[in-house]
Design an enzyme around this catalytic site. Sequence first.
Site, PDB file in Angstrom:
ATOM      1  N   ASP A   1      46.657   8.147  32.397  1.00 39.46           N
ATOM      2  CA  ASP A   1      46.332   6.766  32.066  1.00 39.46           C
ATOM      3  C   ASP A   1      47.160   6.251  30.898  1.00 39.46           C
ATOM      4  O   ASP A   1      47.347   5.041  30.757  1.00 39.46           O
ATOM      5  CB  ASP A   1      44.847   6.636  31.711  1.00 39.46           C
TER       6      ASP A   1
ATOM      7  N   GLN B   1      36.460   8.110  34.519  1.00 41.93           N
ATOM      8  CA  GLN B   1      36.594   6.938  35.368  1.00 41.93           C
ATOM      9  C   GLN B   1      35.281   6.186  35.516  1.00 41.93           C
ATOM     10  O   GLN B   1      35.259   4.959  35.637  1.00 41.93           O
ATOM     11  CB  GLN B   1      37.126   7.338  36.751  1.00 41.93           C
TER      12      GLN B   1
ATOM     13  N   HIS C   1      73.846 -17.893  69.832  1.00 39.38           N
ATOM     14  CA  HIS C   1      74.069 -16.545  69.331  1.00 39.38           C
ATOM     15  C   HIS C   1      75.253 -15.917  70.064  1.00 39.38           C
ATOM     16  O   HIS C   1      76.171 -15.351  69.445  1.00 39.38           O
ATOM     17  CB  HIS C   1      72.821 -15.668  69.558  1.00 39.38           C
TER      18      HIS C   1
ATOM     19  N   GLU D   1      42.257   7.314  44.560  1.00 46.67           N
ATOM     20  CA  GLU D   1      43.199   6.750  43.586  1.00 46.67           C
ATOM     21  C   GLU D   1      43.742   7.866  42.695  1.00 46.67           C
ATOM     22  O   GLU D   1      44.947   8.027  42.536  1.00 46.67           O
ATOM     23  CB  GLU D   1      42.475   5.699  42.741  1.00 46.67           C
ATOM     24  N   HIS D   2      42.844   8.635  42.077  1.00 48.62           N
ATOM     25  CA  HIS D   2      43.212   9.766  41.222  1.00 48.62           C
ATOM     26  C   HIS D   2      42.665  11.044  41.831  1.00 48.62           C
ATOM     27  O   HIS D   2      41.498  11.098  42.210  1.00 48.62           O
ATOM     28  CB  HIS D   2      42.616   9.619  39.817  1.00 48.62           C
TER      29      HIS D   2
ATOM     30  N   HIS E   1      34.680   3.206  33.228  1.00 48.26           N
ATOM     31  CA  HIS E   1      35.442   1.964  33.423  1.00 48.26           C
ATOM     32  C   HIS E   1      34.559   0.818  33.891  1.00 48.26           C
ATOM     33  O   HIS E   1      34.736  -0.328  33.483  1.00 48.26           O
ATOM     34  CB  HIS E   1      36.546   2.176  34.466  1.00 48.26           C
TER      35      HIS E   1
END
Length: 433
Positions: free
Chosen positions: A362, A260, A421, A328-329, A263
Amino acid sequence: MVNKLFEKDATFEAGFMDLLGQKRETDADVNAAVAEIIADVRARGDAAVIDYTNRFDRLTLSTAEELKVSASEVSAAVHACDPETLDALKIAADRIRSYHEKQRPDDLSYVDEDQIELGYRWTPIENVGLYVPGGLATYPSSVLMNAIPAKVAGASRLVMVVPTPDGNINPLVLAAADLCGVDEIYRIGGAQAVAALAYGTDSIAAVDKIVGPGNAYVATAKKQVFGTVGIDMIAGPSEILVVADDQNDPAWIAADLLSQAEHDPVAQSILITDSADYAKEVEAAVEHHLKSLPRTEIAATSWNDYGAIIVIENLSAAPALIDRIAPEHLELCIEDPDSLAAQIRHAGAIFLGRYTPEAIGDYIAGPNHVLPTARTARFSSGLSTLDFMKRSSMIKLNADGLNRIGPPAVKLAQSEGLGAHALSIAIRLNMKS
């Protein structure tokens, strides 16, 4: 230098809070510029899109017809792909499709004790826009992850926008779009592409929802058009949290952390372990891998600026820390990952066991890799088939049913001062409203 925290230290809590509070997002204020671009596209349509494409995307277009990527270009891109890589893409697509098909929800219909027929039904979002970052460094896997759930949900039209600076695009991106059944592809990007998808132009019909990652301009544009269209999420830099005991090969765990980090310079990789000696071994393995990775500079910057090693006294302390990070992971590289996973509430995706690296998710495992970042896993989920569907409530009464539940409804309407109503119910019951 990587941040190191030891649970036994008196400063641990303060250090952990600092870790949670790290700011990795860009602070660039692009709201005004994006608002101007969106307004211009709404006013001038294709002409504005062409102007911004020529200005920002290193591409010269003259007519609206040139915005669209032709079927022959897609076919040529498919033929230009390495056959083995194309086969791998197809395997991934099949696995992703199979997983997301199992997410399709069932409709519901039942009759309650008052003989009122109730339920709900699911219908797909019709028109979906997919934003794909441009150039050669693009990710066909992300095309699969965004497009396939939309198709599985039943979207009738899928439109992809992708900038092609200097006319370049990774042919696998077009191959992935073709594999997923994308209906239209346009060579545009940035805030102007988001505006075109949201409001439409003469050449590009508007969509109902926009998904896919992008830079600060794209993210801001998605925020500004939300409400006119739906959006998936505003994704931040990638992140991984690995919980590992000393029974793992440190080289494996180091590679997972760097998967990661490579990235983005502001990605974040965190290791939690119960062994200080093992932490040192992983740190050494990270430095060894960094000598040979193709994206060494990016990965090293991420690891040194935002990476962290947390040494705890016992793995039983891990779940509480994990939930506070809401990663996230999350990899659980321990002997009994299932027991630990059962104690965790907040994580985008959980990878169980020593032989389940995050990178497999992924590409090819099946679940979606578009996941909540920046601790948003506390309240949101990864992209799924449900993101491309909507639910309508179903209510059906007969005269007897209305007689049963109508009078209290009239009372409630009267209590709120909403006479029409009350009247619309009472008139059917021959009541005074």
